[in-house]
Design an enzyme around this catalytic site. Sequence first.
Site, PDB file in Angstrom:
ATOM      1  CB  SER A 198      -4.800   1.927   0.122  1.00 33.01           C
ATOM      2  OG  SER A 198      -3.913   1.373   1.051  1.00 33.01           O
ATOM      3  CB  CYS A 212      -4.844   3.956   5.589  1.00 33.76           C
ATOM      4  SG  CYS A 212      -5.060   2.821   4.202  1.00 33.76           S
ATOM      5  N   GLY A 272      10.047   2.993  -4.874  1.00 36.11           N
ATOM      6  CA  GLY A 272       9.016   2.496  -3.979  1.00 36.11           C
ATOM      7  C   GLY A 272       7.783   2.184  -4.797  1.00 36.11           C
ATOM      8  CB  ALA A 296       0.218   3.462  10.002  1.00 39.81           C
ATOM      9  CE  LYS A 334       4.139  -2.822   1.457  1.00 40.38           C
ATOM     10  NZ  LYS A 334       2.948  -2.192   1.953  1.00 40.38           N
ATOM     11  CB  THR A 349      -1.045  -0.017   1.122  1.00 42.18           C
ATOM     12  OG1 THR A 349      -0.402  -0.331   2.332  1.00 42.18           O
ATOM     13  CG2 THR A 349      -2.106  -1.027   0.842  1.00 42.18           C
ATOM     14  CB  THR A 361      -1.244   2.214   5.817  1.00 43.51           C
ATOM     15  OG1 THR A 361      -1.703   2.516   4.504  1.00 43.51           O
ATOM     16  CG2 THR A 361       0.154   2.761   6.012  1.00 43.51           C
TER      17      THR A 361
END
Length: 179
Positions: A132, A167, A53, A164, A41, A7, A170
């Site tokens: 996201s 969401c 990323g 975080a 990521k 994400t 996340t």
Amino acid sequence: MVQFHATTICAVRRGPDDIAIGGDGQVTMGETTIMKNGAKKVKKIYGDRVLTGFAGSVADAFSLTEKFEKKLEEHGGNLKRAAVDLAQLWRSDKGMRSLEALMIVADKDDLLVVSGNGEVIVPDQNFVAIGSGGNFAYSAANALFNHTDMEAEDIVRESLKIAASICVYTNDNITVEKL
């Protein structure tokens, strides 16, 4: 078909010597299952001179990162030319058209978002976020970049922590790479 999602990615440039990109570690399968908490990521490529990323399908993103590094080699490290070439290939190649991912790439000169629609986007400001939780991280980075003297890495970390906390796709297992 069940989709895997990787994400939120955030990148910030505070000048040619203060560039950071970070991502959370959550990989979600479908709408309800966390498959992994510690995915990485973001990474350095091209002799540690380029940061990448990705957000989107994990397997697709790995494939794109590999293709992007090859394009960098073909273009002697020219980030913009490599990004445009990758975007054109991504849009026109039948096998690549179905890849579902977005990438942020950065070097000492440029910060870009590359999409499968053939777009290479230069952000208006020296920060960007995708995925996201991207809108949450972008909002946080905007406030921190424009109203503090925080370094790029600190802005990236704090922006991802804020994302975080909002969401569900996340998490706060954050990895950051710097140039």
